[in-house]
Design an enzyme around this catalytic site. Structure first.
Site, mmCIF file in Angstrom:
data_model
loop_
_atom_site.group_PDB
_atom_site.id
_atom_site.type_symbol
_atom_site.label_atom_id
_atom_site.label_comp_id
_atom_site.label_asym_id
_atom_site.label_seq_id
_atom_site.Cartn_x
_atom_site.Cartn_y
_atom_site.Cartn_z
ATOM 1 N N HIS A 362 0.814 -1.217 0.000
ATOM 2 C CA HIS A 362 0.000 0.000 0.000
ATOM 3 C C HIS A 362 0.843 1.261 0.000
ATOM 4 O O HIS A 362 0.436 2.284 -0.524
ATOM 5 C CB HIS A 362 -1.002 -0.045 1.150
ATOM 6 C CG HIS A 362 -2.158 -0.934 0.805
ATOM 7 N ND1 HIS A 362 -2.221 -2.237 1.210
ATOM 8 C CD2 HIS A 362 -3.228 -0.722 0.008
ATOM 9 C CE1 HIS A 362 -3.305 -2.787 0.705
ATOM 10 N NE2 HIS A 362 -3.944 -1.902 -0.024
ATOM 11 N N GLU A 603 -11.493 -9.483 -6.020
ATOM 12 C CA GLU A 603 -10.077 -9.555 -5.665
ATOM 13 C C GLU A 603 -9.745 -10.784 -4.832
ATOM 14 O O GLU A 603 -8.598 -11.026 -4.493
ATOM 15 C CB GLU A 603 -9.641 -8.275 -4.937
ATOM 16 C CG GLU A 603 -10.501 -7.880 -3.759
ATOM 17 C CD GLU A 603 -10.070 -6.543 -3.138
ATOM 18 O OE1 GLU A 603 -8.989 -6.045 -3.452
ATOM 19 O OE2 GLU A 603 -10.844 -6.015 -2.308
ATOM 20 N N ASP A 627 -4.812 -7.518 -5.151
ATOM 21 C CA ASP A 627 -5.097 -8.630 -4.248
ATOM 22 C C ASP A 627 -5.376 -9.911 -5.016
ATOM 23 O O ASP A 627 -4.990 -10.998 -4.578
ATOM 24 C CB ASP A 627 -6.281 -8.285 -3.333
ATOM 25 C CG ASP A 627 -5.819 -7.459 -2.153
ATOM 26 O OD1 ASP A 627 -4.797 -7.827 -1.548
ATOM 27 O OD2 ASP A 627 -6.453 -6.426 -1.850
ATOM 28 N N CYS A 674 -9.166 -1.675 -11.175
ATOM 29 C CA CYS A 674 -8.624 -0.546 -10.417
ATOM 30 C C CYS A 674 -7.331 -0.887 -9.699
ATOM 31 O O CYS A 674 -6.819 -0.110 -8.920
ATOM 32 C CB CYS A 674 -9.662 -0.025 -9.427
ATOM 33 S SG CYS A 674 -10.106 -1.229 -8.180
HETATM 34 C C1 PEP Z 1 -6.540 -4.210 -5.370
HETATM 35 O O1 PEP Z 1 -6.448 -5.111 -4.534
HETATM 36 O O2 PEP Z 1 -6.222 -4.348 -6.570
HETATM 37 C C2 PEP Z 1 -7.023 -2.889 -4.964
HETATM 38 C C3 PEP Z 1 -7.237 -1.943 -5.856
HETATM 39 O O3 PEP Z 1 -7.197 -2.675 -3.637
HETATM 40 P P1 PEP Z 1 -6.015 -2.331 -2.614
HETATM 41 O O4 PEP Z 1 -4.754 -2.257 -3.420
HETATM 42 O O5 PEP Z 1 -6.351 -1.058 -1.968
HETATM 43 O O6 PEP Z 1 -6.026 -3.503 -1.704
HETATM 44 MG MG MG Z 2 -7.461 -4.859 -2.634
#
Ligand code: PEP
Ligand code: MG
Length: 754
Positions: A362, A603, A627, A674
């Site tokens: 993150h 995910e 994920d 995303c």
């Molecule tokens: C993902 O898992 O691709 C996602 C966009 O969520 P995050 O990266 O915030 O877990």
């Molecule tokens: Mg995610």
């Protein structure tokens, strides 16, 4: 044996450099095995040699002199076979070489164990006996275990030494360090080292100039801790028996005693910073207690460690208050937390470098969101030695350059200018649609979560936020934000983007995103209490957030709500029920609720296989490739040891994504991506070919991906997709996709420089 191992490792941790660490190892191993010699050879790959670096048992002059060609002798054999060589009568073995430089008559018993880190041989740990001796299986395992532990220390210290050499070279030398993952981009800046309020044992050493100031900082921490202990003891007077309170007195006694405090001060006066000096002293004393026969005294080792940790926290506390950052800060550390990153004013943050972490962590996402280049997984980075140095963060070659030479510096500045020119050259695409040469269009949206980036997105002409990570706001607080505060925030976000769509994701904490005020300690956080699981278990928090979102959405029509980590139909139904009850409550309070569009993140692998049932209950799906990749490939997205295995272009991930895209589109609902893959050129190319309706990415990638889409033909991208889907590895797929981009004049997306 386990006790001995533990002790050796603690002793190694208490040393300051490679020489010291190896001397500790050879002395302690020699004693533990009751053998005549223990030595460590380090492998100098550049020169093709194994060099004797430490020995207990061979003549002192042999160290540094004995050099074996790689692969030579039994030591070389252990290195080239990458397995232990255990020989009862060494001179009788065909690989045996008599080494004159030791000046010794041949030894007979021999065992050599390679020291390996990440597939690379760093050296060989050797034990020898004058007489014939076959080391036992237990002894062999002991050495193998120790060699594995040693590998971790050597890498760090090796680099420290390289830096020592640099220091002697009037800061003109240059050092390159490789990482395993990055956020693209290039930056030059000043290293600002941050330390986690980590376990005492992991505190690194760091050189300091003003030893007096450091000593007084430490004395103040000791005085403050003493006062705190006295206060605690007083407060507990009515609650605890005198016996139980004795602990506080024992701590106070330890703090007043010469050994701990003076030992630390002595180390500070040799030029180490207080936390490093404290670590070394505390571990040294804890070891003395650990070895005592009396069980009561042995227990005191834990007290010493605990007290050391308390002092460390105190030192850190005072250090983090009102930290000043230079204008071109490159944040560096073993591990950088989201809150440490957010602590730096965005205009001052130029780059990020860390020992741990990967491109999908993150912190990496945030770095990309802020358009900051980063390099992660630089396993031999010695953060403690780098504060204040000039560094180059090269997210294209995934390298960090420390103290670039003037010529190199010039070269990097030129590349930075070219990179800025490329971005500038794409500005004319701002208001043009993301449409292929043969007329296939899709929406490009921005990922967001901070005010800084949402305002920037709006100013750059972005037509929607495809993922608003609501948890980032929660990180900036020292408690959960209430309904009013959240309503104000979401209303502002919707207003800034109005009339373009905004997808607000409900809280996705857990995993590598524990909130400071809601700590979750788990063995396996990514498989634990995360995302929607927490929201469903804490309906109070979830409903507060849903109410705030609905209230914001009653003023603006551009709201969608996205649920993270949905893994089953039951979870989705429960979340829908809570949403419904939040709506009913608000309506009962007189609000005219406009129901937003509702989506799920795909995910978790189970959602891929249940997509038909899930999509029926919602309006859209958004694929979280970050994920999804980690769960499908069983690769922790934060773990640099396995970062090389993490690639969303893995055939299994592509197959899963394609299946979801097809199923969702088959029922006439939109599907977007995303995750970071959407902003990766090769990823965006293949996702476009799959027919996704929209891609949501960090702002910095948006115009580049638009350029890509506008430079290709949809038909050609589809043909490429068919071609890569029969390949069996992520690397082959990436090569193929990158070659396609090169052929279309898009090489500038993959590397920097004209
Ligand atoms: C993902 O898992 O691709 C996602 C966009 O969520 P995050 O990266 O915030 O877990
Ligand atoms: Mg995610």
């Amino acid at each position: 044996m386990l006790d001995i191992l533990r002790r050796i490792v603690q002793d190694i941790n208490a040393t300051r450099n490679l020489g010291e660490a190896l001397n500790v190892v050879v002395a302690e191993v020699k004693a533990a095995l009751h053998t005549d010699v223990c030595s460590v050879y380090m492998t100098d790959h550049a020169r093709g040699e194994h060099v004797l670096m430490a020995s207990d048992g061979l003549r002192p002059g042999a160290v540094g002199k004995v050099r074996l060609k790689i692969g030579q002798g039994l030591t070389g054999l252990a290195a080239s076979r990458v397995e232990p060589v255990n020989v009862e009568n060494a001179p009788a073995h065909p690989a045996f070489r008599y080494i004159a430089a030791t000046g010794e008559a041949p030894f007979h018993g021999f065992i050599g164990v390679p020291i390996i880190r990440r597939r690379k041989v760093l050296g060989v740990l050797v034990a020898q006996q004058r007489e014939q001796r076959k080391y036992t299986a237990d002894e062999e395992s002991f050495l193998v275990t120790l060699a594995a532990q040693l590998a971790g220390c050597i890498n760090q210290t090796e680099i420290r030494q390289a830096l020592d050499r640099l220091d002697g070279d009037a800061l003109s030398g240059t050092l390159f360090l490789e990482g395993v993952a990055s956020a693209r981009g290039l930056a030059i800046g000043e290293a600002v080292v941050v330390f986690p309020s980590a376990a005492l044992e992991r505190v690194p050493d760091k050189d300091i100039d003003d030893v007096d100031a450091e000593a007084s900082r430490f004395r103040q921490a000791v005085a403050a801790e003493l006062a705190e202990l006295q206060r605690l003891s007083e407060r507990m007077r009515l609650l605890l028996s005198a016996g139980d309170r004795a602990l506080f007195d024992a701590y106070a006694l330890l703090l007043s005693s010469d050994s701990l405090v003076n030992g630390t001060l002595e180390r500070i006066y040799t030029g180490n910073w207080a936390p490093g000096a404290l670590r070394a002293t505390v571990l040294e004393y804890a070891n003395i207690f650990t070895e005592m026969d009396d069980p009561y005294l042995r227990e005191r080792a834990a007290d010493i460690l605990d007290l050391g940790q308390r002092l460390l926290n105190r030192l850190h506390e005072e250090q983090t208050v009102d930290r000043q950052y230079p204008d071109n800060a490159v944040l560096m550390g073993e591990e950088i937390s989201v809150s440490q990153l957010l602590d730096v004013p965005p205009e001052k943050l130029k780059g990020l470098v860390s020992v741990r972490g990967t491109g999908a962590s993150h912190v990496a996402l945030l770095a990309r969101g802020l358009g900051v280049p980063a390099v992660f997984g630089v396993s031999n980075l010695p953060p403690g030695r780098l504060n204040g140095r000039e560094v180059v963060v090269d997210g294209y070659t995934v390298r960090v350059c420390i103290q670039p030479s003037p010529a190199l510096r010039q070269e990097y500045l030129k590349l930075i200018t070219e990179e800025a020119e490329l971005s500038q050259g794409l500005q004319h695409l701002r208001d043009l649609p993301a449409e292929t040469l043969d007329g296939h269009g899709l929406a490009l949206h921005a990922n967001s979560g901070l005010f800084a980036d949402i305002a920037a997105a709006r100013n750059s002409g972005v037509r929607g936020v495809g993922l608003y990570r609501s948890e980032l706001h929660f990180f900036l607080r020292d408690r959960f934000p209430g309904e009013e505060e959240q309503t104000t925030l979401y209303t502002r976000v919707l207003r800034i983007m109005d009339p373009h769509p905004v997808v607000l994701r409900t809280l996705d904490i857990g995993g590598d995103k524990p909130l400071p005020y809601f700590p979750i300690s788990e063995q396996n956080p990514y498989l634990g209490w995360r995302g929607i699981r927490i929201s469903l278990d804490q309906p109070d928090l979830f409903k507060t957030q849903l109410r705030a979102m609905l209230r914001a959405g009653s003023h603006y029509a551009n709201l969608s709500i996205l649920l993270p980590m949905i893994g089953s139909v039951m979870e989705l139904r429960e979340a829908l029920a809570l949403l419904d009850s939040a709506r009913a409550e608000l309506e009962a309070e007189g609000l005219v609720v406009r129901m937003p569009r509702l989506g799920i993140m795909v995910e978790v692998p189970s959602a891929v296989y249940q997509i038909d049932a899930l999509i029926r209950l919602v309006d859209f799906a958004s694929i979280g490739s970050n994920d999804l990749t980690q769960y499908l490939l069983a690769v922790d997205r934060n773990n640099d040891r396995v970062a090389k295995l993490y690639d969303p272009l893995h055939p299994a991930v592509l197959a899963a994504i394609r299946q979801v895209v097809e199923r969702v589109r088959a029922v006439g609902k939109p599907v977007s991506v995303c995750g970071e893959m959407a902003g990766d050129p090769a990823g965006a190319l293949l996702l476009t070919a799959m027919g996704v309706d929209s891609l949501s990415m960090n702002l910095g990638s948006l115009l580049k991906i638009k350029w890509l889409i506008r430079s290709i033909r949809y038909e050609a991208a589809q043909a490429l997709l068919d071609e890569v889907l029969i390949l069996d590895s992520a690397a082959a797929i990436r090569d193929c996709a990158n070659a396609f981009l090169d052929q279309h004049g898009l090489g500038g997306l993959l590397r920097i420089g004209k």
